[in-house]
Design a protein around this motif. Structure first.
Motif, mmCIF file in Angstrom:
data_model
loop_
_atom_site.group_PDB
_atom_site.id
_atom_site.type_symbol
_atom_site.label_atom_id
_atom_site.label_comp_id
_atom_site.label_asym_id
_atom_site.label_seq_id
_atom_site.Cartn_x
_atom_site.Cartn_y
_atom_site.Cartn_z
ATOM 1 N N THR A 54 -1.477 5.113 -12.412
ATOM 2 C CA THR A 54 -2.651 5.259 -11.432
ATOM 3 C C THR A 54 -2.982 3.853 -12.041
ATOM 4 O O THR A 54 -2.345 2.397 -12.847
ATOM 5 C CB THR A 54 -3.776 6.033 -12.252
ATOM 6 O OG1 THR A 54 -3.492 5.248 -13.830
ATOM 7 C CG2 THR A 54 -3.815 7.454 -12.141
ATOM 8 N N LYS A 55 -4.499 2.806 -11.320
ATOM 9 C CA LYS A 55 -4.251 1.949 -11.221
ATOM 10 C C LYS A 55 -5.623 1.728 -11.996
ATOM 11 O O LYS A 55 -5.726 2.581 -12.772
ATOM 12 C CB LYS A 55 -5.400 1.218 -9.717
ATOM 13 C CG LYS A 55 -4.900 1.326 -8.853
ATOM 14 C CD LYS A 55 -5.693 0.533 -7.419
ATOM 15 C CE LYS A 55 -4.494 0.475 -6.480
ATOM 16 N NZ LYS A 55 -5.943 -0.038 -5.301
ATOM 17 N N ASP B 72 0.932 -1.236 -0.091
ATOM 18 C CA ASP B 72 0.034 -0.200 -0.035
ATOM 19 C C ASP B 72 0.938 1.445 -0.023
ATOM 20 O O ASP B 72 0.398 1.857 -0.915
ATOM 21 C CB ASP B 72 -1.055 0.470 1.127
ATOM 22 C CG ASP B 72 -1.691 -1.144 1.412
ATOM 23 O OD1 ASP B 72 -2.411 -1.401 0.385
ATOM 24 O OD2 ASP B 72 -2.828 -1.678 2.110
ATOM 25 N N GLY C 283 -8.109 2.172 -14.921
ATOM 26 C CA GLY C 283 -9.722 3.259 -14.350
ATOM 27 C C GLY C 283 -9.750 4.044 -13.468
ATOM 28 O O GLY C 283 -10.762 4.254 -13.031
ATOM 29 N N GLU C 284 -8.564 4.299 -12.866
ATOM 30 C CA GLU C 284 -8.381 5.498 -11.522
ATOM 31 C C GLU C 284 -8.024 6.468 -12.596
ATOM 32 O O GLU C 284 -7.242 6.581 -13.462
ATOM 33 C CB GLU C 284 -7.612 4.584 -10.855
ATOM 34 C CG GLU C 284 -7.519 6.032 -9.347
ATOM 35 C CD GLU C 284 -5.525 5.499 -8.913
ATOM 36 O OE1 GLU C 284 -6.793 4.951 -7.155
ATOM 37 O OE2 GLU C 284 -5.357 4.558 -9.370
ATOM 38 N N THR C 285 -9.253 7.527 -11.937
ATOM 39 C CA THR C 285 -8.470 8.841 -12.708
ATOM 40 C C THR C 285 -7.518 9.961 -12.040
ATOM 41 O O THR C 285 -7.737 9.900 -9.982
ATOM 42 C CB THR C 285 -9.241 9.954 -13.357
ATOM 43 O OG1 THR C 285 -10.315 8.659 -13.880
ATOM 44 C CG2 THR C 285 -8.942 11.229 -13.719
ATOM 45 N N LEU C 286 -6.404 11.068 -11.504
ATOM 46 C CA LEU C 286 -5.597 10.369 -10.652
ATOM 47 C C LEU C 286 -5.565 12.266 -11.232
ATOM 48 O O LEU C 286 -5.321 13.303 -11.997
ATOM 49 C CB LEU C 286 -4.154 10.396 -10.784
ATOM 50 C CG LEU C 286 -2.505 11.289 -10.159
ATOM 51 C CD1 LEU C 286 -3.459 10.965 -8.718
ATOM 52 C CD2 LEU C 286 -1.281 10.495 -10.704
ATOM 53 N N ARG D 138 1.970 6.636 -6.639
ATOM 54 C CA ARG D 138 0.825 7.601 -7.515
ATOM 55 C C ARG D 138 1.027 9.173 -6.780
ATOM 56 O O ARG D 138 1.699 10.058 -8.284
ATOM 57 C CB ARG D 138 -0.031 7.647 -6.629
ATOM 58 C CG ARG D 138 -1.141 6.222 -6.955
ATOM 59 C CD ARG D 138 -2.590 5.779 -6.186
ATOM 60 N NE ARG D 138 -3.399 4.829 -6.362
ATOM 61 C CZ ARG D 138 -3.226 4.101 -5.722
ATOM 62 N NH1 ARG D 138 -2.967 3.701 -4.606
ATOM 63 N NH2 ARG D 138 -3.831 2.975 -6.031
ATOM 64 N N GLU E 88 0.919 4.276 -2.566
ATOM 65 C CA GLU E 88 1.148 5.520 -3.040
ATOM 66 C C GLU E 88 2.320 6.889 -2.945
ATOM 67 O O GLU E 88 2.267 7.248 -3.938
ATOM 68 C CB GLU E 88 1.130 5.490 -0.611
ATOM 69 C CG GLU E 88 0.702 7.036 -0.490
ATOM 70 C CD GLU E 88 0.934 7.398 1.563
ATOM 71 O OE1 GLU E 88 1.053 8.413 1.090
ATOM 72 O OE2 GLU E 88 0.226 6.090 1.213
#
Length: 132
Positions: free
Chosen positions: A114-115, A101, A117-120, A108, A105
């Motif tokens: 990003t993972k 984890d 489907g993830e938006t940063l 990112r 972090e």
């Protein structure tokens, strides 16, 4: 008057001279003994003063060396405390880098990863808001 001079008999002149010589020898012997005593006491005093000076110099140099060692020890103990704190910090970082984890972090935050489907979204820092 003439009769008074004849009543006094002269002491044997050689005896008187011997006694005077004895007295002179005794006085010179006592003077020599006294001078020898003064010389010995002076030499002993000089030796005592020299020893006192040498011991004082030695004690002073040892005292200053001891004070320097104490200061160096205090400095090294402080450095050791700093190194122990740094070691604890590094151990904590090792534990963090073993945590998935934490790694995610960091990825990112620092590398903008990003993972799927993830938006940063990157928001401006509080310090840059105050400067404007």
């Amino acid at each position: 008057m003439i009769s008074d001079k004849k009543k006094v008999t002269k002491i044997n002149r050689s005896f008187v001279q011997e006694e005077e010589k004895k007295r002179e020898r005794q006085q010179t012997a006592a003077g020599k003994h006294r001078r020898g005593l003064i010389r010995r006491l002076t030499a002993l005093s000089v030796a005592g003063v020299l020893l006192a000076v040498v011991f004082t110099v030695l004690l002073t140099s040892q005292w200053s060396a001891l004070e320097a060692k104490k200061a160096e020890r205090a400095q090294l103990e402080q450095k050791m405390e700093e190194l122990k704190a740094e070691e604890a910090h590094l151990k904590q970082e090792i534990e963090n880098y073993n945590d998935l984890d934490y790694i995610a972090e960091i990825a990112r935050r620092d590398y903008y990863l990003t993972k799927p489907g993830e938006t940063l979204f990157k928001l401006p820092d509080e310090s840059s808001k105050k400067a404007d």
